[in-house]
Scaffold this active site. Structure first.
Site, PDB file in Angstrom:
ATOM      1  N   TYR A 141      -7.854  28.203  27.262  1.00 36.64           N
ATOM      2  CA  TYR A 141      -7.355  26.834  27.113  1.00 36.64           C
ATOM      3  C   TYR A 141      -8.452  26.031  26.414  1.00 36.64           C
ATOM      4  O   TYR A 141      -9.441  25.639  27.041  1.00 36.64           O
ATOM      5  CB  TYR A 141      -7.038  26.252  28.491  1.00 36.64           C
ATOM      6  CG  TYR A 141      -6.058  25.101  28.513  1.00 36.64           C
ATOM      7  CD1 TYR A 141      -5.945  24.228  27.429  1.00 36.64           C
ATOM      8  CD2 TYR A 141      -5.251  24.873  29.613  1.00 36.64           C
ATOM      9  CE1 TYR A 141      -5.054  23.167  27.457  1.00 36.64           C
ATOM     10  CE2 TYR A 141      -4.350  23.818  29.659  1.00 36.64           C
ATOM     11  CZ  TYR A 141      -4.258  22.971  28.577  1.00 36.64           C
ATOM     12  OH  TYR A 141      -3.378  21.918  28.614  1.00 36.64           O
ATOM     13  N   LYS A 195      -4.590  28.942  23.899  1.00 40.08           N
ATOM     14  CA  LYS A 195      -3.884  27.674  23.765  1.00 40.08           C
ATOM     15  C   LYS A 195      -4.861  26.596  23.324  1.00 40.08           C
ATOM     16  O   LYS A 195      -5.989  26.529  23.820  1.00 40.08           O
ATOM     17  CB  LYS A 195      -3.255  27.276  25.105  1.00 40.08           C
ATOM     18  CG  LYS A 195      -2.677  25.849  25.117  1.00 40.08           C
ATOM     19  CD  LYS A 195      -1.996  25.546  26.423  1.00 40.08           C
ATOM     20  CE  LYS A 195      -1.597  24.079  26.522  1.00 40.08           C
ATOM     21  NZ  LYS A 195      -0.788  23.776  27.714  1.00 40.08           N
ATOM     22  N   LYS A 197      -5.227  22.481  23.150  1.00 47.66           N
ATOM     23  CA  LYS A 197      -4.708  21.160  23.506  1.00 47.66           C
ATOM     24  C   LYS A 197      -4.808  20.258  22.283  1.00 47.66           C
ATOM     25  O   LYS A 197      -5.897  19.960  21.805  1.00 47.66           O
ATOM     26  CB  LYS A 197      -5.512  20.571  24.664  1.00 47.66           C
ATOM     27  CG  LYS A 197      -5.161  19.138  25.004  1.00 47.66           C
ATOM     28  CD  LYS A 197      -3.744  19.007  25.528  1.00 47.66           C
ATOM     29  CE  LYS A 197      -3.634  19.451  26.959  1.00 47.66           C
ATOM     30  NZ  LYS A 197      -2.269  19.258  27.505  1.00 47.66           N
ATOM     31  N   ASP A 226      -0.382  22.456  21.762  1.00 42.85           N
ATOM     32  CA  ASP A 226       0.256  21.468  22.639  1.00 42.85           C
ATOM     33  C   ASP A 226      -0.163  20.054  22.242  1.00 42.85           C
ATOM     34  O   ASP A 226      -1.179  19.555  22.707  1.00 42.85           O
ATOM     35  CB  ASP A 226      -0.157  21.748  24.088  1.00 42.85           C
ATOM     36  CG  ASP A 226       0.346  20.681  25.056  1.00 42.85           C
ATOM     37  OD1 ASP A 226       1.245  19.912  24.667  1.00 42.85           O
ATOM     38  OD2 ASP A 226      -0.158  20.628  26.194  1.00 42.85           O
ATOM     39  N   PRO A 227       0.624  19.371  21.382  1.00 43.11           N
ATOM     40  CA  PRO A 227       0.299  17.987  21.002  1.00 43.11           C
ATOM     41  C   PRO A 227       0.679  16.932  22.038  1.00 43.11           C
ATOM     42  O   PRO A 227       0.549  15.728  21.769  1.00 43.11           O
ATOM     43  CB  PRO A 227       1.108  17.789  19.711  1.00 43.11           C
ATOM     44  CG  PRO A 227       1.476  19.158  19.244  1.00 43.11           C
ATOM     45  CD  PRO A 227       1.651  19.940  20.507  1.00 43.11           C
ATOM     46  N   ASN A 228       1.177  17.347  23.202  1.00 42.06           N
ATOM     47  CA  ASN A 228       1.498  16.409  24.285  1.00 42.06           C
ATOM     48  C   ASN A 228       2.453  15.299  23.859  1.00 42.06           C
ATOM     49  O   ASN A 228       2.292  14.135  24.232  1.00 42.06           O
ATOM     50  CB  ASN A 228       0.233  15.816  24.889  1.00 42.06           C
ATOM     51  CG  ASN A 228      -0.320  16.640  26.037  1.00 42.06           C
ATOM     52  OD1 ASN A 228      -1.532  16.761  26.183  1.00 42.06           O
ATOM     53  ND2 ASN A 228       0.536  17.224  26.859  1.00 42.06           N
ATOM     54  N   HIS A 325       2.002  25.685  33.704  1.00 43.23           N
ATOM     55  CA  HIS A 325       1.143  24.595  33.259  1.00 43.23           C
ATOM     56  C   HIS A 325      -0.071  24.508  34.180  1.00 43.23           C
ATOM     57  O   HIS A 325      -0.082  25.037  35.284  1.00 43.23           O
ATOM     58  CB  HIS A 325       1.960  23.296  33.306  1.00 43.23           C
ATOM     59  CG  HIS A 325       1.163  22.047  33.208  1.00 43.23           C
ATOM     60  ND1 HIS A 325       0.744  21.341  34.320  1.00 43.23           N
ATOM     61  CD2 HIS A 325       0.705  21.367  32.145  1.00 43.23           C
ATOM     62  CE1 HIS A 325       0.073  20.274  33.938  1.00 43.23           C
ATOM     63  NE2 HIS A 325       0.029  20.260  32.624  1.00 43.23           N
ATOM     64  N   SER A 326      -1.112  23.817  33.713  1.00 45.16           N
ATOM     65  CA  SER A 326      -2.317  23.671  34.509  1.00 45.16           C
ATOM     66  C   SER A 326      -2.881  22.272  34.372  1.00 45.16           C
ATOM     67  O   SER A 326      -2.624  21.571  33.394  1.00 45.16           O
ATOM     68  CB  SER A 326      -3.370  24.692  34.067  1.00 45.16           C
ATOM     69  OG  SER A 326      -4.644  24.395  34.603  1.00 45.16           O
ATOM     70  N   ASN A 327      -3.684  21.889  35.362  1.00 42.23           N
ATOM     71  CA  ASN A 327      -4.453  20.664  35.333  1.00 42.23           C
ATOM     72  C   ASN A 327      -5.860  21.024  35.791  1.00 42.23           C
ATOM     73  O   ASN A 327      -6.101  22.143  36.222  1.00 42.23           O
ATOM     74  CB  ASN A 327      -3.810  19.626  36.264  1.00 42.23           C
ATOM     75  CG  ASN A 327      -4.063  18.205  35.828  1.00 42.23           C
ATOM     76  OD1 ASN A 327      -5.194  17.778  35.731  1.00 42.23           O
ATOM     77  ND2 ASN A 327      -2.988  17.465  35.565  1.00 42.23           N
ATOM     78  N   HIS A 354      -7.105  25.414  33.548  1.00 41.19           N
ATOM     79  CA  HIS A 354      -8.325  24.668  33.203  1.00 41.19           C
ATOM     80  C   HIS A 354      -9.551  25.243  33.910  1.00 41.19           C
ATOM     81  O   HIS A 354     -10.665  24.768  33.699  1.00 41.19           O
ATOM     82  CB  HIS A 354      -8.208  23.195  33.657  1.00 41.19           C
ATOM     83  CG  HIS A 354      -7.296  22.346  32.834  1.00 41.19           C
ATOM     84  ND1 HIS A 354      -5.970  22.614  32.660  1.00 41.19           N
ATOM     85  CD2 HIS A 354      -7.539  21.193  32.140  1.00 41.19           C
ATOM     86  CE1 HIS A 354      -5.419  21.665  31.918  1.00 41.19           C
ATOM     87  NE2 HIS A 354      -6.346  20.796  31.589  1.00 41.19           N
TER      88      HIS A 354
END
Length: 427
Positions: A141, A195, A197, A226-228, A325-327, A354
């Site tokens: 990530y 991935k 971010k 991942d452009p959020n 998904h992760s945080n 993360h």
């Protein structure tokens, strides 16, 4: 096995200055460690994202759940809903989920499953139906970032750090720097997919970074961007066309199911989401619109491990891919993610995490190992991890000292650029 007490501890964990669509990570990320005490002398653990609202709700919930049976998960969920179901509960436009109920469901359910597993001398994965695999794949990530180690060092660095611990401190604002970050991370943890971010720098820079990663790692290493949800449909189409045949999947380049569905008709890349389809209420319109090909679950945001198992079956029925998904998180959440990842039958992609970005830990024995891109189920009953109370106290003191009560990446970004403002659509 009755609940006799619930104790929640707010902690702050060091986090480097990582960039995303909402701004900049603070030097500390907030978590809450939840302990469910029982009349059997067993303590169950869970970990969730931290905020004053969630912590306050857990404290209010305590008296409602004391005396309840940890095996009666459906009743516990009903009691939580009765107490907080009328609260305004919206995900929000930020990359992270801000709903209350799902966090409470997850916190209590995971801790109760940990209790049940310890009581029955079985791992949590067995309570979810047993193993579908013995080891769980995770993805690298990557983040654009400013120089800095985070935590008490902030934008400064530890000159004695080596390997990944040094690389996680370095600036990464260009394609070459992203490739360097990826090489060190993959060398350290053996990740076999990557991935990035996005949503932090202009789209051409992020597109060039993906192409540079493909050149550096070759066409057989899966890549994700991942452009959020911060790109316009026009921008997402433009750069999606350039990345056809390059990306394994394109995660939330645009905002909302309708825009995702329109994008799907214009680019030949699987679309993934953890932003436009984030609850069971979203599933009917997701299916009707065909808004994404892959749903990224998160037991913290979908209401627990059992809810994630239910989501996995829905994905299988309707031909959706499934990943996670992760945080920013520590070992209790990582353990829960590994148990879930080992149990789910329908796993198509390596999971996000993360975890390599965090140096702090709250479980005994240090961090859960990731080797060759895989994590194995922790040994022992329940989650298989034990709370390190000395570290818990240290991280709680960090919380008290850091003066951060809520995550706000926009405020942190303004410390670097006072004129910066979050925009739901920037490019």
């Amino acid at each position: 096995m009755k609940i006799t007490n619930i104790h929640s501890t707010q902690i702050a964990i060091g986090d480097p200055p990582l960039l995303n669509a909402a701004g900049l990570h603070a030097p500390y990320a907030l978590r809450i460690i939840v302990e469910v005490f029982t009349d059997a002398g067993i303590i169950g653990l869970s970990e969730i994202p931290g905020s004053e609202r969630i912590y306050g709700a857990l404290e209010k919930l305590k008296q409602t759940l004391i005396g309840q049976d940890v095996f009666q998960l459906n009743s516990l969920k009903r009691l939580i809903h009765e107490k907080f179901g009328k609260s305004e509960d919206r995900r929000g436009v930020a990359p992270w989920d801000q709903r209350l109920l799902v966090h409470l469901f997850s916190a209590i359910e995971v801790a109760c499953l940990d209790c049940i597993g310890k009581k029955m001398d079985r791992p949590v994965v067995d309570l979810l139906g047993g193993r579908s695999r013995d080891k769980v794949p995770f993805s690298a990530y990557l983040f654009y970032k400013y120089k800095g180690a985070g935590g008490e060092l902030g934008f400064d660095t530890d000159s004695n750090a080596t390997g990944w611990l040094m690389a996680r401190q370095e600036e990464a604002l260009s394609p070459d720097q992203i490739v360097s970050q990826a090489k060190t991370m993959c060398e350290e943890f053996g990740f076999q997919s990557i991935k990035l971010k996005g949503g932090a720098l202009p789209p051409d820079v992020e597109c060039d970074s993906i192409l540079a990663l493909q050149e550096a790692f070759g066409p057989d290493v899966p890549l994700r961007l991942d452009p959020n949800a911060i790109w316009s449909l026009e921008t997402a189409v433009k750069y999606g066309k350039k990345l056809e045949g390059v990306l394994e999947y394109y995660e939330d380049p645009v905002r909302g199911q309708e825009n995702m569905a329109l994008l799907s008709q214009k680019v030949n890349i699987p679309l993934a989401t953890n932003m436009c389809t984030t609850s069971f209420d979203d599933i009917p319109s997701s299916i009707r619109l065909s808004s994404e090909h892959i749903i990224l679950s998160d037991h913290h945001f979908w209401g627990g491990l059992r809810a994630s198992m239910e989501l996995n079956k829905i994905c299988q029925v309707f031909g959706r891919g499934f990943s996670m998904h992760s945080n920013s998180h520590l070992g209790i959440s990582m353990a829960a993610m590994v148990h879930l990842g080992a149990a789910i039958p329908h796993l198509d992609y390596a999971l996000d995490t993360h975890y390599p970005w965090q140096v702090d830990e709250v479980i005994k024995g240090g961090k859960i190992k990731i080797e060759d891109g895989y994590a194995t189920i922790p040994d022992g009953p329940g989650l298989g991890v034990e709370l390190d109370r000395e570290q818990l106290q240290k991280l709680h003191e960090q919380f008290l000292d850091c003066n951060i009560k809520e995550r706000n990446d926009e405020i942190e970004m303004k410390k670097v650029d006072p004129n910066w403002q979050f925009e739901p659509q920037r490019w």
